[in-house]
Motif scaffolding. Structure first.
Motif, mmCIF file in Angstrom:
data_model
loop_
_atom_site.group_PDB
_atom_site.id
_atom_site.type_symbol
_atom_site.label_atom_id
_atom_site.label_comp_id
_atom_site.label_asym_id
_atom_site.label_seq_id
_atom_site.Cartn_x
_atom_site.Cartn_y
_atom_site.Cartn_z
ATOM 1 N N PRO A 160 15.218 50.661 59.407
ATOM 2 C CA PRO A 160 14.947 51.733 60.362
ATOM 3 C C PRO A 160 16.113 52.153 61.245
ATOM 4 N N ASP A 161 17.276 51.512 61.165
ATOM 5 C CA ASP A 161 18.393 52.008 61.962
ATOM 6 C C ASP A 161 19.696 51.692 61.248
ATOM 7 N N VAL A 162 20.828 51.985 61.875
ATOM 8 C CA VAL A 162 22.097 51.960 61.155
ATOM 9 C C VAL A 162 22.797 50.605 61.166
ATOM 10 N N GLU A 163 22.279 49.614 61.871
ATOM 11 C CA GLU A 163 22.910 48.299 61.879
ATOM 12 C C GLU A 163 22.462 47.516 60.654
ATOM 13 N N VAL A 164 23.007 47.888 59.518
ATOM 14 C CA VAL A 164 22.541 47.339 58.245
ATOM 15 C C VAL A 164 22.752 45.835 58.171
ATOM 16 N N SER A 165 23.838 45.341 58.730
ATOM 17 C CA SER A 165 24.136 43.903 58.654
ATOM 18 C C SER A 165 23.113 43.061 59.405
ATOM 19 N N GLU A 166 22.311 43.687 60.260
ATOM 20 C CA GLU A 166 21.260 42.940 60.948
ATOM 21 C C GLU A 166 20.051 42.711 60.049
ATOM 22 N N TYR A 167 20.021 43.369 58.898
ATOM 23 C CA TYR A 167 18.904 43.226 57.963
ATOM 24 C C TYR A 167 19.304 42.457 56.704
ATOM 25 N N TYR A 208 25.625 41.878 53.938
ATOM 26 C CA TYR A 208 26.250 43.173 54.211
ATOM 27 C C TYR A 208 27.415 42.960 55.183
ATOM 28 N N PRO A 209 28.599 43.485 54.886
ATOM 29 C CA PRO A 209 29.743 43.235 55.771
ATOM 30 C C PRO A 209 29.590 43.950 57.105
ATOM 31 N N LYS A 210 30.112 43.339 58.138
ATOM 32 C CA LYS A 210 30.131 43.982 59.460
ATOM 33 C C LYS A 210 31.306 44.963 59.487
ATOM 34 N N LEU A 211 30.995 46.241 59.576
ATOM 35 C CA LEU A 211 32.013 47.283 59.528
ATOM 36 C C LEU A 211 32.422 47.703 60.939
ATOM 37 N N PRO A 212 33.643 48.221 61.102
ATOM 38 C CA PRO A 212 34.053 48.755 62.411
ATOM 39 C C PRO A 212 33.106 49.852 62.877
ATOM 40 N N LEU A 222 32.864 53.157 61.219
ATOM 41 C CA LEU A 222 32.298 53.187 59.874
ATOM 42 C C LEU A 222 30.835 52.763 59.857
ATOM 43 N N SER A 223 30.257 52.584 61.030
ATOM 44 C CA SER A 223 28.861 52.153 61.054
ATOM 45 C C SER A 223 27.978 53.271 60.517
ATOM 46 N N GLY A 224 26.800 52.902 60.087
ATOM 47 C CA GLY A 224 25.889 53.871 59.496
ATOM 48 C C GLY A 224 25.656 53.542 58.036
ATOM 49 N N HIS A 225 24.904 54.381 57.401
ATOM 50 C CA HIS A 225 24.526 54.148 56.004
ATOM 51 C C HIS A 225 25.572 54.795 55.096
ATOM 52 N N ARG A 226 26.500 53.970 54.642
ATOM 53 C CA ARG A 226 27.593 54.437 53.793
ATOM 54 C C ARG A 226 27.258 54.190 52.319
ATOM 55 N N PRO A 227 27.748 55.052 51.413
ATOM 56 C CA PRO A 227 27.632 54.719 49.989
ATOM 57 C C PRO A 227 28.224 53.333 49.751
ATOM 58 N N PHE A 228 27.442 52.474 49.114
ATOM 59 C CA PHE A 228 27.795 51.058 49.143
ATOM 60 C C PHE A 228 27.161 50.353 47.961
ATOM 61 N N ALA A 229 27.908 49.448 47.332
ATOM 62 C CA ALA A 229 27.357 48.586 46.282
ATOM 63 C C ALA A 229 28.085 47.259 46.336
ATOM 64 N N LEU A 230 27.331 46.171 46.277
ATOM 65 C CA LEU A 230 27.902 44.830 46.392
ATOM 66 C C LEU A 230 27.194 43.915 45.416
ATOM 67 N N GLN A 231 27.962 43.078 44.706
ATOM 68 C CA GLN A 231 27.401 42.080 43.810
ATOM 69 C C GLN A 231 27.937 40.709 44.207
ATOM 70 N N VAL A 232 27.033 39.760 44.395
ATOM 71 C CA VAL A 232 27.407 38.423 44.826
ATOM 72 C C VAL A 232 26.626 37.391 44.031
ATOM 73 N N GLN A 233 27.314 36.377 43.499
ATOM 74 C CA GLN A 233 26.620 35.231 42.933
ATOM 75 C C GLN A 233 26.254 34.313 44.080
ATOM 76 N N GLU A 250 15.910 37.361 59.219
ATOM 77 C CA GLU A 250 14.556 37.236 59.746
ATOM 78 C C GLU A 250 14.046 38.586 60.242
ATOM 79 N N ARG A 251 14.950 39.394 60.742
ATOM 80 C CA ARG A 251 14.551 40.717 61.229
ATOM 81 C C ARG A 251 13.994 41.577 60.095
#
Length: 242
Positions: free
Chosen positions: A137-144, A148-152, A155-166, A232-233
């Motif tokens: 519901p808001d732009v602090e994606v790393s709180e969910y 998700y990397p903490k961006l400056p 650059l906050s907000g919903h950016r085009p983004f894709a991440l793969q992690v084992q 948890e959020r």
């Protein structure tokens, strides 16, 4: 309270491409006769791919396949089974998914039908996949999403983004998470895809009971992965889990 984020769960098995199966033109009829609940909404699927070779004259693309497969849904089009010469799969849409324990016997029966009919000499791999669609519901994606990397701030907000992690390992399995932005319309909410895929690492057993045991043990790693990669959020927004 919002519903759980699961869009689809997929349990799959692929025979080794270098092995041999006894799948024949009549196999489809025999297999589906053993699964009468899946006699609706048939789809014929084809897999296509390209293999690239690099030589003195540059890359050469060679097509391989297609390997045909059939998918049939139940009457409500909430659960499906897939069969082909080299694979079988069980699909459950989120609305029909309750808990893993409620579906593992159905997964085992699909595997049993395939092994009895195809008799593959070698299993390539097995996997279980959970595709989640999550609106935050808001732009602090790393709180969910904890991965998700903490961006400056700029650059906050919903950016085009894709991440793969084992993320995790289990007995003969690795678990990989794919996180990507699916939809953002400029408003405060955005939708992310959280795709969790567990796959066998070494040669999988060619036995129904052993494959069922693999799914049971691996699912624990999938559950841990969901908890590790979400906060948890975020989990507080939903009932249930993938």
């Amino acid at each position: 309270m919002k519903k759980a984020p699961l869009r689809e769960a997929i349990f799959e098995l692929f025979a080794d491409s270098n092995g041999v199966t006894q799948w024949s033109p009549d196999s489809e009829t025999r297999v589906f006769s053993r699964l009468p609940d899946y006699a609706y909404h048939q789809e014929e699927l084809q897999d296509f791919g390209l293999m690239f070779e690099v030589g003195p004259d540059g890359p050469i693309a060679k097509p391989f396949g297609p390997r045909g497969r059939i998918r049939r849904w139940d009457e409500r089009k909430q659960r499906a089974v897939q069969f082909g010469p080299n694979m079988c799969a069980y699909n459950i849409l989120g609305a029909a998914y309750s808990a893993f324990e409620d579906h593992i016997d159905a997964v085992a029966e699909v595997i049993r039908c395939y092994l009895d009919e195809a008799k593959p000499t070698k299993i390539g791999w097995v996997g279980q996949r959970y595709v989640n669609s999550v609106s935050v519901p808001d732009v602090e994606v790393s709180e969910y999403f904890s991965i998700y990397p903490k961006l400056p701030g700029s650059l906050s907000g919903h950016r085009p983004f894709a991440l793969q992690v084992q993320v995790a390992e289990a007995r003969n399995a690795t678990v990989v998470v794919n996180l990507s932005l699916e939809k953002a319309d400029g408003g405060p909410d955005a939708t992310y895809m959280l795709d969790i895929y567990a796959r066998s690492v070494n040669e999988a057993p060619n036995d129904v009971d052993a494959l069922k045991a693999w799914h049971v043990s691996t699912h624990q790693a999938v559950r841990r992965t969901f908890e590790i990669t979400t906060s948890e959020r975020l989990r507080a927004l939903f009932q249930g889990e993938p």
